[in-house]
Scaffold this active site. Structure first.
Site, PDB file in Angstrom:
ATOM      1  N   ARG A 110       0.830  -1.199   0.000  1.00  0.00           N
ATOM      2  CA  ARG A 110       0.000   0.000   0.000  1.00  0.00           C
ATOM      3  C   ARG A 110       0.863   1.246   0.000  1.00  0.00           C
ATOM      4  O   ARG A 110       1.797   1.374   0.782  1.00  0.00           O
ATOM      5  CB  ARG A 110      -0.928   0.045   1.219  1.00  0.00           C
ATOM      6  CG  ARG A 110      -1.703   1.355   1.255  1.00  0.00           C
ATOM      7  CD  ARG A 110      -2.913   1.322   2.122  1.00  0.00           C
ATOM      8  NE  ARG A 110      -3.621   2.593   2.048  1.00  0.00           N
ATOM      9  CZ  ARG A 110      -4.700   2.873   2.745  1.00  0.00           C
ATOM     10  NH1 ARG A 110      -5.215   1.984   3.559  1.00  0.00           N
ATOM     11  NH2 ARG A 110      -5.295   4.049   2.622  1.00  0.00           N
ATOM     12  N   ARG A 157      -6.576   2.885  -3.489  1.00  0.00           N
ATOM     13  CA  ARG A 157      -5.625   2.077  -2.726  1.00  0.00           C
ATOM     14  C   ARG A 157      -5.780   0.618  -3.112  1.00  0.00           C
ATOM     15  O   ARG A 157      -6.876   0.144  -3.396  1.00  0.00           O
ATOM     16  CB  ARG A 157      -5.795   2.282  -1.229  1.00  0.00           C
ATOM     17  CG  ARG A 157      -7.074   1.808  -0.560  1.00  0.00           C
ATOM     18  CD  ARG A 157      -8.302   2.665  -0.818  1.00  0.00           C
ATOM     19  NE  ARG A 157      -8.269   4.039  -0.341  1.00  0.00           N
ATOM     20  CZ  ARG A 157      -8.627   4.409   0.886  1.00  0.00           C
ATOM     21  NH1 ARG A 157      -9.080   3.536   1.735  1.00  0.00           N
ATOM     22  NH2 ARG A 157      -8.572   5.660   1.231  1.00  0.00           N
ATOM     23  N   ASP A 180      -6.999  -1.719   1.840  1.00  0.00           N
ATOM     24  CA  ASP A 180      -7.335  -0.923   3.020  1.00  0.00           C
ATOM     25  C   ASP A 180      -7.944  -1.892   4.027  1.00  0.00           C
ATOM     26  O   ASP A 180      -8.828  -2.672   3.681  1.00  0.00           O
ATOM     27  CB  ASP A 180      -8.351   0.158   2.627  1.00  0.00           C
ATOM     28  CG  ASP A 180      -8.783   1.022   3.809  1.00  0.00           C
ATOM     29  OD1 ASP A 180      -7.929   1.375   4.643  1.00  0.00           O
ATOM     30  OD2 ASP A 180      -9.979   1.354   3.871  1.00  0.00           O
ATOM     31  N   ASP A 190      -9.550  -1.813   7.836  1.00  0.00           N
ATOM     32  CA  ASP A 190     -10.003  -0.963   8.942  1.00  0.00           C
ATOM     33  C   ASP A 190     -10.561  -1.826  10.065  1.00  0.00           C
ATOM     34  O   ASP A 190     -11.289  -2.786   9.816  1.00  0.00           O
ATOM     35  CB  ASP A 190     -11.115  -0.017   8.471  1.00  0.00           C
ATOM     36  CG  ASP A 190     -10.626   0.986   7.445  1.00  0.00           C
ATOM     37  OD1 ASP A 190      -9.457   1.393   7.519  1.00  0.00           O
ATOM     38  OD2 ASP A 190     -11.427   1.359   6.563  1.00  0.00           O
TER      39      ASP A 190
END
Ligand code: X6L
Ligand code: MG
Ligand code: MG
Length: 184
Positions: free
Chosen positions: A103, A112, A115, A117
């Site tokens: 990344r 991106r 990702d 989260d």
């Protein structure tokens, strides 16, 4: 009191501690390159990491970009993990996995290749500059709620609603479509 380590005499054969595990939910997204490959690799890497066990993965969904709309569509999904890590350890770990997958952080909210989260960590609330749990905007994002509701429909969200109720809300402009890697 006899400690477990003493009982086992420190011979390296002490059983792994299967207690103190927390359920957490991770959101995964990609809109660059081999999107499905990045998501699959992220899950595979996470599952090899000591202190993380991937229990469940949602389907992948094709989702219209939210926030910065002038970028390619995402593939998004959600994973349920069990972890012995603290929230901060988990954050450092997911950032390291993003790094391993190459990344590059260019613009905020921009494209991106991966990702990851932290959406939820038990029922814990954390409000630090770089670590907010529950993920502050998850309830407004169909690309999070739809896959979350698929694997945890009964889950009670921070606002008290079930995940499947929350996912049925209307999210103007937030298209979420089933994904098939076999599509033409
Ligand atoms: C006003 C201003 C309304 C900003 C919304 C929403 C900002 C989402 C950032 C916003 C706003 C985000 C993904 C994405 C992003 C993703 C899809 C973000 C961070 N990540 N769109 N946009 N999937 N479909 O994973 O979530 S950028
Ligand atoms: Mg995100
Ligand atoms: Mg992120």
């Amino acid at each position: 009191m006899l400690l477990l380590a003493e009982f086992y005499g420190g011979d390296g054969c002490m059983p792994v501690n299967s207690g103190n595990l927390t359920t957490a939910y991770l959101g995964l997204g990609s809109n660059l390159g081999d999107r499905e490959g990045h998501l699959q690799r992220a899950v595979a890497i996470l599952d090899t990491i000591e202190g993380i066990e991937v229990e469940r993965i949602s389907s992948w969904y094709e989702t219209a970009p939210v926030g910065k709309t002038s970028q390619g569509w995402f593939l998004n999904g959600v994973a349920r993990i069990k972890t012995s890590m603290s929230p901060r350890e988990l954050l450092l770990t997911v950032l390291a996995v993003e790094q391993r997958l190459g990344r590059v952080r260019r613009e905020r909210w921009g494209p991106r290749n991966i990702d990851i989260d932290i959406l939820l960590y038990d029922n814990l609330t954390i409000n630090e500059p770089d670590l907010q749990i529950p993920h502050p905007r998850m309830q407004e994002r169909a690309f999070v709620l739809v896959p979350l509701a698929e694997i945890a429909p009964d889950l009670i969200l921070p606002d008290g609603r079930r995940a499947d109720e929350a996912a049925r809300d209307h999210f103007p402009g937030q298209e979420v479509l089933p994904y098939s890697s076999l599509r033409c």
